[in-house]
Design an enzyme around this catalytic site. Structure first.
Site, PDB file in Angstrom:
ATOM      1  N   THR A 133     -23.333   1.467  14.740  1.00 34.06           N
ATOM      2  CA  THR A 133     -21.939   1.906  14.824  1.00 34.06           C
ATOM      3  C   THR A 133     -21.453   1.933  16.278  1.00 34.06           C
ATOM      4  O   THR A 133     -20.345   1.454  16.564  1.00 34.06           O
ATOM      5  CB  THR A 133     -21.758   3.276  14.142  1.00 34.06           C
ATOM      6  N   GLU A 163     -13.538  -2.015  21.231  1.00 31.81           N
ATOM      7  CA  GLU A 163     -12.923  -1.718  22.525  1.00 31.81           C
ATOM      8  C   GLU A 163     -12.838  -2.970  23.390  1.00 31.81           C
ATOM      9  O   GLU A 163     -11.822  -3.223  24.040  1.00 31.81           O
ATOM     10  CB  GLU A 163     -13.698  -0.622  23.257  1.00 31.81           C
ATOM     11  N   HIS A 209     -17.322   2.730   9.545  1.00 32.00           N
ATOM     12  CA  HIS A 209     -18.314   1.655   9.483  1.00 32.00           C
ATOM     13  C   HIS A 209     -18.784   1.619   8.035  1.00 32.00           C
ATOM     14  O   HIS A 209     -19.498   2.511   7.595  1.00 32.00           O
ATOM     15  CB  HIS A 209     -19.464   1.965  10.447  1.00 32.00           C
TER      16      HIS A 209
END
Length: 127
Positions: free
Chosen positions: A33, A41, A67
């Protein structure tokens, strides 16, 4: 120029280095994750950086993602980010990750446009 609706893409291959076991975020050798969030990002900042003035950058300030499915070693995880909101220096993105088997994760990510030099001075305690 930053515009609502602009899109960016990035991808990574799942290796032993970006698994939950390697990140110590779990015991299994599947895409971690934290690695998925990093890909999200990366996709966002690389999309907007060419549109920013010299000396400006962006920092992540919020991540709200799910996730939802595992990705095995050897899988290619692709991320698509869409800029959905511009509020002054605050930017909000919709992010979606998928692999060969379908959607892996999705959510939103916020970034804030900063002056790189001033930000680093603040970070190091120098004025």
């Amino acid at each position: 120029m930053l515009e609502i609706g602009m899109k960016g893409n990035a991808e990574t291959v799942v290796t032993l280095d970006n698994t939950a076991k390697a990140f110590t975020s779990g015991a299994l050798e599947v895409f971690a994750t934290p690695a998925m969030i990093s890909l999200m990002e990366e996709t966002c900042w690389k999309m907007i950086q060419p549109e920013l003035e010299e000396g400006l950058g962006s920092v992540g300030t919020k991540v709200d993602v799910s996730h939802m499915a595992p990705s095995a070693i050897g899988s290619t995880v692709m991320c698509e980010a869409t800029l959905i909101s511009i509020d002054g220096r605050k930017l909000v993105f919709e992010v979606v990750c998928s692999d060969e088997n379908g959607m892996v994760g999705m959510g939103t990510h916020e970034r804030f446009i900063i002056n790189n030099e001033k930000f680093m001075q603040k970070a190091t305690g120098h004025k």
